[in-house]
Motif scaffolding. Structure first.
Motif, PDB file in Angstrom:
ATOM      1  N   GLU A  29       0.829  -1.201   0.000  1.00  0.00           N
ATOM      2  CA  GLU A  29       0.000   0.000   0.000  1.00  0.00           C
ATOM      3  C   GLU A  29       0.872   1.263   0.000  1.00  0.00           C
ATOM      4  O   GLU A  29       0.577   2.227  -0.712  1.00  0.00           O
ATOM      5  N   ALA A  30       1.944   1.236   0.775  1.00  0.00           N
ATOM      6  CA  ALA A  30       2.848   2.394   0.832  1.00  0.00           C
ATOM      7  C   ALA A  30       3.511   2.615  -0.527  1.00  0.00           C
ATOM      8  O   ALA A  30       3.690   3.763  -0.963  1.00  0.00           O
ATOM      9  N   THR A  34       3.196   5.953  -2.746  1.00  0.00           N
ATOM     10  CA  THR A  34       4.420   6.656  -3.121  1.00  0.00           C
ATOM     11  C   THR A  34       4.473   6.882  -4.625  1.00  0.00           C
ATOM     12  O   THR A  34       4.827   7.972  -5.095  1.00  0.00           O
ATOM     13  N   GLU A  35       4.107   5.865  -5.407  1.00  0.00           N
ATOM     14  CA  GLU A  35       4.099   6.003  -6.860  1.00  0.00           C
ATOM     15  C   GLU A  35       3.085   7.056  -7.303  1.00  0.00           C
ATOM     16  O   GLU A  35       3.355   7.851  -8.198  1.00  0.00           O
ATOM     17  N   GLY A  39       4.055  10.559  -9.234  1.00  0.00           N
ATOM     18  CA  GLY A  39       3.415  10.956 -10.485  1.00  0.00           C
ATOM     19  C   GLY A  39       2.797  12.339 -10.388  1.00  0.00           C
ATOM     20  O   GLY A  39       2.917  13.151 -11.306  1.00  0.00           O
ATOM     21  N   ALA A  40       2.147  12.614  -9.265  1.00  0.00           N
ATOM     22  CA  ALA A  40       1.549  13.933  -9.057  1.00  0.00           C
ATOM     23  C   ALA A  40       2.623  15.009  -8.971  1.00  0.00           C
ATOM     24  O   ALA A  40       2.463  16.113  -9.499  1.00  0.00           O
ATOM     25  N   LYS A  41       3.740  14.694  -8.319  1.00  0.00           N
ATOM     26  CA  LYS A  41       4.848  15.646  -8.186  1.00  0.00           C
ATOM     27  C   LYS A  41       5.450  15.953  -9.556  1.00  0.00           C
ATOM     28  O   LYS A  41       5.748  17.109  -9.878  1.00  0.00           O
ATOM     29  N   GLU A  42       5.632  14.926 -10.391  1.00  0.00           N
ATOM     30  CA  GLU A  42       6.160  15.137 -11.737  1.00  0.00           C
ATOM     31  C   GLU A  42       5.219  16.024 -12.551  1.00  0.00           C
ATOM     32  O   GLU A  42       5.667  16.926 -13.263  1.00  0.00           O
TER      33      GLU A  42
END
Length: 84
Positions: A29-30, A34-35, A39-42
Motif C-alpha cells: 500500500e505504501a 508513493t508512486e 506521479g503527481a509531483k512530476e
C-alpha cells in the motif's frame, strides 16, 4: 451495561505469518501511494515549468528556445566555443 463474553477478552496474539502478511500488505500500500505521489509531483513540476514559459504546452518534449534543439535538445542552449 453488561459486557458480552467476547468483548471482555482481548483478541489472541497474531501468528508470525499473520504479522508478515500484514506488513507485506502495508508495504504494498505504501509503494502504491508513493508512486501516486511521485506521479503527481512530476505533473506539478511540469505544469510549473509550463507556467513559467520554459516549456511549450503543446509539445513538452521540445526545448523552449528554438536554437536549443540544434545544440542537443531540451534544456539550455550551449554557448559556442571561442576559438583562439
Amino acid at each position: 451495561m453488561a459486557l458480552t463474553s467476547q468483548a471482555a477478552h482481548a483478541d489472541p496474539k497474531p501468528t508470525k505469518s499473520e504479522v508478515k502478511a500484514k506488513v507485506d500488505k502495508l508495504y504494498h500500500e505504501a509503494e502504491e501511494v508513493t508512486e501516486k505521489y511521485n506521479g503527481a509531483k512530476e505533473q506539478q513540476d511540469k505544469l510549473k515549468k509550463q507556467a513559467a514559459g520554459r516549456v511549450a504546452p503543446e509539445d513538452p518534449g521540445e526545448a523552449a528556445h528554438p536554437r536549443a534543439a540544434a545544440h542537443g535538445g531540451a534544456g539550455q542552449a550551449r554557448r559556442p566555443r571561442r576559438r583562439p
